[in-house]
Design a protein around this motif. Structure first.
Motif: not given
Length: 136
Positions: A40-54
């Protein structure tokens, strides 16, 4: 006019410096019926070091048994109930639980009667790269 001593001083940041900001309210995604299951949500910020998903699993739905060989994953249950199964046992999971899924572990996730929404956070996987084949 003098500054209020109770307020922290404003900090000037260069235009190219990353800034802290609130990305979302997970409750809005948990309660969104437009996506029945899955991310339902995914971290998509450029330059990030993490992945996150709801992730939302409808009642009784399951993420099949799998082994993650490379990444440690932190699972945060944000709504509902369910279980995390391992080869040795079945652990109940409820809203507010933090679950450590170490790399190399085998697990599955099953939603309870009200469904299960959870956030996963892990180190970002490197993107796929196209490389030339070594000469043989």
């Amino acid at each position: 006019m003098p500054e209020d001593p109770r307020e922290p001083p404003a900090v000037a940041t260069p235009a190219d410096q990353p800034t802290v900001r609130i990305l979302a309210d997970v409750h809005e995604f948990v309660d969104d019926p437009r996506v029945s299951g899955g991310a339902r949500w995914t971290l998509s910020e450029p330059g990030r070091q993490l992945d996150a998903n709801l992730i939302h699993l409808p009642p009784g739905r399951r993420v099949d048994t799998h082994t993650e060989p490379d990444l440690d994953v932190l699972l945060v249950a944000v709504a509902g109930t369910g279980t995390v199964g391992t080869p040795d046992d079945l652990q109940p999971v409820a809203e507010g639980n933090l679950v450590w899924l170490p790399h190399g572990s085998t697990r599955n996730i099953t939603a309870g009667a009200d469904g299960l929404s959870y956030l996963t956070v892990h180190r970002r996987r490197p993107g796929l790269q196209i490389k030339t084949r070594p000469h043989q």
